[in-house]
Design a protein around this motif. Sequence first.
Motif, PDB file in Angstrom:
ATOM      1  N   SER A 185       0.978  -1.128   0.047  1.00  0.00           N
ATOM      2  CA  SER A 185      -0.051   0.057   0.145  1.00  0.00           C
ATOM      3  C   SER A 185       1.021   0.968   0.230  1.00  0.00           C
ATOM      4  N   GLU A 186       2.314   1.166   0.970  1.00  0.00           N
ATOM      5  CA  GLU A 186       3.105   2.666   0.932  1.00  0.00           C
ATOM      6  C   GLU A 186       3.075   2.435  -0.806  1.00  0.00           C
ATOM      7  N   ILE A 187       3.989   1.612  -1.025  1.00  0.00           N
ATOM      8  CA  ILE A 187       4.284   1.889  -2.545  1.00  0.00           C
ATOM      9  C   ILE A 187       3.693   2.629  -3.545  1.00  0.00           C
ATOM     10  N   ILE A 188       2.061   1.670  -3.259  1.00  0.00           N
ATOM     11  CA  ILE A 188       1.708   2.572  -4.586  1.00  0.00           C
ATOM     12  C   ILE A 188       0.766   3.900  -4.255  1.00  0.00           C
ATOM     13  N   ALA A 189       0.927   4.746  -2.212  1.00  0.00           N
ATOM     14  CA  ALA A 189       0.388   5.581  -2.008  1.00  0.00           C
ATOM     15  C   ALA A 189       1.717   6.544  -2.551  1.00  0.00           C
ATOM     16  N   ARG A 190       2.813   5.828  -1.996  1.00  0.00           N
ATOM     17  CA  ARG A 190       3.859   7.381  -1.876  1.00  0.00           C
ATOM     18  C   ARG A 190       3.874   7.325  -3.795  1.00  0.00           C
ATOM     19  N   ALA A 191       3.593   6.643  -4.839  1.00  0.00           N
ATOM     20  CA  ALA A 191       3.745   6.737  -5.906  1.00  0.00           C
ATOM     21  C   ALA A 191       2.052   7.406  -6.623  1.00  0.00           C
ATOM     22  N   LEU A 192       1.071   7.242  -6.297  1.00  0.00           N
ATOM     23  CA  LEU A 192       0.770   8.018  -6.769  1.00  0.00           C
ATOM     24  C   LEU A 192       0.768   9.488  -6.042  1.00  0.00           C
ATOM     25  N   ALA A 193       1.146  10.153  -5.040  1.00  0.00           N
ATOM     26  CA  ALA A 193       1.253  11.120  -4.238  1.00  0.00           C
ATOM     27  C   ALA A 193       2.427  11.761  -5.258  1.00  0.00           C
ATOM     28  N   ASN A 194       3.121  10.618  -5.631  1.00  0.00           N
ATOM     29  CA  ASN A 194       4.678  11.793  -6.028  1.00  0.00           C
ATOM     30  C   ASN A 194       3.886  12.068  -8.136  1.00  0.00           C
ATOM     31  N   THR A 195       3.217  11.506  -8.686  1.00  0.00           N
ATOM     32  CA  THR A 195       2.460  12.024  -9.375  1.00  0.00           C
ATOM     33  C   THR A 195       1.132  12.948  -9.633  1.00  0.00           C
TER      34      THR A 195
ATOM     35  N   ILE B 112      -5.861   7.740  -5.661  1.00  0.00           N
ATOM     36  CA  ILE B 112      -6.378   7.393  -4.624  1.00  0.00           C
ATOM     37  C   ILE B 112      -6.266   6.416  -4.776  1.00  0.00           C
ATOM     38  N   LEU B 113      -6.150   5.678  -3.776  1.00  0.00           N
ATOM     39  CA  LEU B 113      -5.819   4.154  -3.301  1.00  0.00           C
ATOM     40  C   LEU B 113      -6.875   3.729  -2.353  1.00  0.00           C
ATOM     41  N   LEU B 114      -7.528   3.045  -2.107  1.00  0.00           N
ATOM     42  CA  LEU B 114      -8.997   2.361  -1.479  1.00  0.00           C
ATOM     43  C   LEU B 114      -7.835   1.161  -1.462  1.00  0.00           C
TER      44      LEU B 114
ATOM     45  N   PRO C 150       4.771   9.101   3.947  1.00  0.00           N
ATOM     46  CA  PRO C 150       4.677  10.905   4.331  1.00  0.00           C
ATOM     47  C   PRO C 150       2.838  11.369   4.029  1.00  0.00           C
ATOM     48  N   GLU C 151       2.588  12.616   4.283  1.00  0.00           N
ATOM     49  CA  GLU C 151       1.599  12.985   4.665  1.00  0.00           C
ATOM     50  C   GLU C 151       0.870  12.872   3.075  1.00  0.00           C
ATOM     51  N   ALA C 152       1.317  13.426   2.295  1.00  0.00           N
ATOM     52  CA  ALA C 152       0.724  13.196   1.188  1.00  0.00           C
ATOM     53  C   ALA C 152       0.135  12.315  -0.028  1.00  0.00           C
ATOM     54  N   ALA C 153       0.330  10.546   0.680  1.00  0.00           N
ATOM     55  CA  ALA C 153       0.618   9.545   0.850  1.00  0.00           C
ATOM     56  C   ALA C 153      -0.158   9.047   1.219  1.00  0.00           C
ATOM     57  N   ARG C 154      -0.356   9.528   3.026  1.00  0.00           N
ATOM     58  CA  ARG C 154      -1.407   9.185   3.570  1.00  0.00           C
ATOM     59  C   ARG C 154      -3.045   9.651   3.187  1.00  0.00           C
ATOM     60  N   ASP C 155      -3.099  11.355   2.914  1.00  0.00           N
ATOM     61  CA  ASP C 155      -4.313  11.706   2.110  1.00  0.00           C
ATOM     62  C   ASP C 155      -4.879  10.986   1.073  1.00  0.00           C
ATOM     63  N   ILE C 156      -4.177  10.188   0.403  1.00  0.00           N
ATOM     64  CA  ILE C 156      -4.569   9.513  -0.444  1.00  0.00           C
ATOM     65  C   ILE C 156      -4.649   8.440  -0.681  1.00  0.00           C
ATOM     66  N   THR C 157      -5.023   8.188   0.931  1.00  0.00           N
ATOM     67  CA  THR C 157      -5.548   6.680   1.139  1.00  0.00           C
ATOM     68  C   THR C 157      -6.260   6.144   1.713  1.00  0.00           C
ATOM     69  N   THR C 158      -7.566   5.131   1.674  1.00  0.00           N
ATOM     70  CA  THR C 158      -8.613   4.579   2.607  1.00  0.00           C
ATOM     71  C   THR C 158      -8.125   3.742   2.625  1.00  0.00           C
ATOM     72  N   PHE C 159      -8.247   3.045   4.145  1.00  0.00           N
ATOM     73  CA  PHE C 159      -7.757   1.681   4.721  1.00  0.00           C
ATOM     74  C   PHE C 159      -9.133   0.757   5.225  1.00  0.00           C
ATOM     75  N   VAL C 160     -10.023   0.193   5.209  1.00  0.00           N
ATOM     76  CA  VAL C 160     -10.998  -0.504   5.432  1.00  0.00           C
ATOM     77  C   VAL C 160     -11.075  -2.089   5.459  1.00  0.00           C
TER      78      VAL C 160
END
Length: 201
Positions: A65-75, A79-81, A101-111
Amino acid sequence: MRDDLAEQIRGIVSAESFAAALSKFETFPEASLLSPASRAFVDGLVRLQRPGTVLEIGTYYGGTSEIIARALANTGSGILLTIDLLQSREAEVHEAMQRWPEAARDITTFVTVGSLDFFKRLTLNPGLRFDLALIDGDHSHAAALTDLIQCARFAANNAVMLVDDFQLPGVNWAVRDFLRLHPDWREISGMFSEGFDSASL
């Protein structure tokens, strides 16, 4: 899927930048169960595709999840679910996310939810579509096939589905059965035509 996108995806592992990415992901992140090559590939795919919405089935401890979220934030692309059935890991996943990183957290929703219940909820939001789905949940044939079918149901145009642990019989046959049931989807890694030894992941 567009032929050019399929070709670009196949070219991720042969790009000059892949060697540097592979070195980066040798030990990072520790919580990911993917091989370093698979981690680097996931990162490269997200950066290439720039998906609007990513679904990850099987959060585990949030490493991939962190790999995906960081890449999404960088580009700045989406968002990541991410979902996982086991409530026993919920607190540790949230704790791990606090170190991102805050930018990666902000676009991630964990359920904390099983995939069947998750997709039932999605029927209430029929407009939601996934550009990229990583399927790494229950590895039985029935569960993996169900996840594939449901991800396809909610897939956007030119969506990509990644299936982890393809070498396991249940998952392998789930992919084969899915492709027989959905001839409009195609497998692009070469695992079927060239065998496991030549596969990138």
